[in-house]
Design an enzyme around this catalytic site. Structure first.
Site, PDB file in Angstrom:
ATOM      1  N   HIS A 186       0.840  -1.196   0.000  1.00  0.00           N
ATOM      2  CA  HIS A 186       0.000   0.000   0.000  1.00  0.00           C
ATOM      3  C   HIS A 186       0.882   1.256   0.000  1.00  0.00           C
ATOM      4  CE1 HIS A 186      -3.420   2.571   1.373  1.00  0.00           C
ATOM      5  NE2 HIS A 186      -2.440   3.212   1.985  1.00  0.00           N
ATOM      6  N   GLU A 187       1.918   1.238   0.832  1.00  0.00           N
ATOM      7  CA  GLU A 187       2.804   2.404   0.902  1.00  0.00           C
ATOM      8  C   GLU A 187       3.596   2.569  -0.383  1.00  0.00           C
ATOM      9  OE1 GLU A 187       2.298   4.440   3.065  1.00  0.00           O
ATOM     10  OE2 GLU A 187       1.128   3.177   4.406  1.00  0.00           O
ATOM     11  N   HIS A 190       1.585   4.203  -2.869  1.00  0.00           N
ATOM     12  CA  HIS A 190       1.603   5.670  -2.740  1.00  0.00           C
ATOM     13  C   HIS A 190       2.805   6.255  -3.467  1.00  0.00           C
ATOM     14  CE1 HIS A 190      -1.763   6.634  -0.318  1.00  0.00           C
ATOM     15  NE2 HIS A 190      -1.388   5.947   0.741  1.00  0.00           N
ATOM     16  N   GLU A 268      -6.087   6.995  -1.336  1.00  0.00           N
ATOM     17  CA  GLU A 268      -6.049   5.803  -0.492  1.00  0.00           C
ATOM     18  C   GLU A 268      -6.652   4.602  -1.218  1.00  0.00           C
ATOM     19  OE1 GLU A 268      -4.436   5.384   2.271  1.00  0.00           O
ATOM     20  OE2 GLU A 268      -3.829   7.464   2.100  1.00  0.00           O
TER      21      GLU A 268
END
Lengths: 509, 138
Positions: A186-187, A190, A268
């Site tokens: 997930h990071e 980003h 997100e």
């Protein structure tokens, strides 16, 4: 595949422009109010005003602001508006420059993050490596760890090449490998989607707006006492202007946040979709989010970092418009109902769960491939949570440069770096331990005297190892050093003073 | 830095619980939750301890929280005689001066009259036995 980023970028540009308008208007309004106040007040009151900027030189003619037509006659207000807008822009630019140049390190040090190497936490390192490859990043981000029991993670980096991923020690303790992979993915998502860049700029603008509004409102409180008697000439127009400015100063930070949050929520979802794509195992991220959501205490020190974290750390029922993150439950439901690991599956699940329309751009979806879900991996050995906790504890000691002494009575004494004690007493059993330090070799005084004038090298030191594991000791200069199980070289150099320290294996004469 | 005397602090780890210990004044800092774990290790009731420690603060202390730097607040734990414990306002942990630990444990477990209280106090006293003035006893 990455047009989703494009669509986000367009949206972000609009957002940045809107924020810029808010920022400049706020600056102009404050400037005009100050200008009017300075222009009409008696000289001594100039000194009571907070020195936000130099007194406005009168007679300068800036571009006229339409809103202030009523005050156009007041040169102080006009000059103030121009200068205020300029000052607001300048402050914003300055902060932005700082954020771009040093933003990563500022954020990371604000969160008290420590950089780790592969040997410190091989599993975390491998996970980051895998996800770097899956995402196709040009370089692996630096890995940081934060000593905090709360479960959270964030990514920073103005450019993907300078990116960093930080996780808390609580996260390492509580998540298993697959869940950790989901969070890291997930990071990395980003970073891949260039979210950090936009977030930096938006956060800086938001910060500047908040700063200006705060300064103005605070200044008002100070000046309120001194000015009461002096309102004369043009007082009414100035009062209206003051009122408008106060209202705007209160509303502007809220509006900026609202703009910001609306954009960050979309990001997100996109990062979640990317994580599912990278890991092909969305259930792991869902289960990590469940664990994170269940965590007992919110980490209150993270307020400033909130938009960057994986879940919103701030407690309270303020979801909806005000949250930087979509509701975690919704994210979990979307991830759990994905049919395969592609973007299209995420999009379908998103529509089903939320009832809202598209979250990923149509062009991305058209180009997106499907990827089969990965089978839940077999778990040959149940990972022992206590063991994991102990490993993470040791990692923190190592990364934090603690000197660790094991006492015979069963407690471990840990000395923080910079501690100058040469011996410590165990509070339990009263044994006194010498703090292990590299001892200076006895050099004959004459030889030392002969050598000293020519070379300034510190005297050689020697550290005798106690066993084959991780050991901490101090250089003669007080700098804590470690040797690991794999250390086999005859000597090492102190990272602080550069002195050479011989390392004698255990049992050697 | 010790919040009470400015002396050097070391971390003492026992059974996975980390306590900050001042080498000079022998005060102890417990992060939130750590004291609970220690008391339950000794057979005490962590619930009861939490309730006792959640008492209303009486005054502001001059000392500061190890974690956030905010002023600690003083709370009286137990009754007659009560112990003055310093607590972080936002819940980072507790500071106990030397000798306060066993009294807190007693207050939180029903006093020296009960076997449970005696057991916990004995356990904690054993854990931090070595204090100033005790060195002669060995």
């Amino acid at each position: 595949m990455w047009e989703a980023i494009e669509s986000n970028r367009r949206r972000s540009r609009v957002l940045i422009v809107l924020m810029g308008v808010v920022l400049v208007t706020l600056g102009a309004l404050i400037g005009a109010t100050v200008g009017a106040a300075v222009g009409t007040a008696t000289p001594e009151h100039e000194y009571t005003y907070p020195p936000r900027r130099a007194p406005v030189p009168r007679g300068v003619s800036p571009p006229q602001q339409g809103v202030f037509a009523a005050l156009a006659a007041d040169p102080g207000a006009r000059a103030g508006a121009g200068w205020g807008a300029l000052a607001a822009g300048a402050v914003c630019l300055l902060l932005w420059g700082l954020a771009v140049g040093r933003g990563e390190s500022v954020l990371l040090s604000a969160a008290n993050a420590r950089r780790i190497e592969k040997s410190d936490a091989p599993q975390l390192w491998n996970v980051v490596e895998e996800m770097t490859i899956a995402a196709g990043l040009p370089r692996m981000p630096a890995v940081y760890i934060i000593d905090d029991a709360a479960l959270n993670a964030f990514a920073v980096g103005y450019r993907p090449e300078r990116a960093a991923v930080a996780v808390t020690s609580g996260l390492l303790k509580r998540l298993d490998r697959d869940e950790l992979q989901g969070v890291v993915a997930h990071e990395i998502g980003h970073i891949r989607n260039a979210d950090a860049r936009f977030m930096t700029l938006a956060a800086v603008m938001m910060g500047t707006i908040a700063l200006l509004a705060e300064l103005f409102l605070r200044g008002l409180r100070h000046v309120g006492r001194g000015r009461r008697s002096s309102s004369r000439g043009g007082g009414q127009a100035a009062a209206i202007l003051l009122l408008i400015t106060i209202v705007f100063a209160i509303l502007a930070p809220l509006a900026a946040q609202l703009l910001y949050f609306s954009c960050s929520r979309r990001r997100e979802y996109l990062a979640d979709a990317s994580a599912a794509r990278f890991t092909r195992y969305p259930a792991a991220l869902a289960s990590a989010l469940e664990k994170i959501e269940r965590q007992a205490q919110p980490a209150e020190m993270y307020k400033a970092l909130a938009p960057l974290l994986i879940v919103n750390p701030l407690s309270g029922g303020l979801t909806g418009l005000w949250s930087t993150h979509p509701p975690t439950r919704e994210r979990i439901r979307i991830l759990r109902s994905m049919g395969d690991a592609g973007f299209a599956a995420y999009e379908r699940a998103y529509r089903q769960t939320t009832g809202r329309r598209a979250c990923i751009g149509a062009r991305t979806l058209a180009a997106a491939d499907t990827a089969p879900l990965r089978e839940p991996p077999p778990r040959p050995v149940a990972e022992d949570a206590a063991q994991r906790a102990r490993q993470v504890g040791e990692l923190l000691d190592r990364v934090g440069n603690f000197v660790v002494i094991g006492c015979a009575c069963g407690v471990r004494l840990k000395l923080p770096p910079g501690d100058r004690q040469t011996q410590v007493t165990c509070p339990r059993c009263g044994r006194t331990h010498a703090v292990p330090a590299a001892e200076a070799l006895a050099i004959p005084a004459a030889a030392a005297a002969a050598v000293a004038p020519r070379q300034k090298a510190p005297p050689p030191m020697r550290y005798r190892r106690r066993g084959g594991g991780w050991e901490s000791f101090k250089c003669g200069c007080g700098n804590p050093l470690q040797v690991g199980p794999a250390f086999s070289a005859p000597a090492l150099r102190c990272s602080k003073c550069g002195a050479r320290i011989e390392v004698v294996p255990p049992g050697a004469a | 830095m010790c919040p009470a005397c400015g002396g050097p602090l070391i971390v003492v780890e026992f059974e996975g619980v980390e306590v900050d210990h001042c080498c000079a004044c022998h005060g102890l800092w417990f992060d939130a939750g750590e004291l609970d774990v220690l008391v339950s290790l000794g057979g005490g009731d962590a619930e009861r301890l939490r309730a006792a420690l959640a008492a209303t603060p009486t005054e502001r202390s001059g000392r500061r929280c190890l974690r956030c730097g905010r002023r600690l607040q003083t709370v009286a734990v137990g009754d007659a005689p009560s112990v003055q414990v310093e607590r972080c306002r936002v819940g980072h942990g507790f500071w106990l001066d030397a000798g306060e630990l066993d009294r807190v444990a007693l207050a939180a477990t029903g006093g020296a009259g009960t076997p449970e209280g005696r057991a916990v106090a004995a356990f904690l006293a054993e854990l931090f036995r070595y204090r100033v003035g005790d060195s002669t006893k060995g």
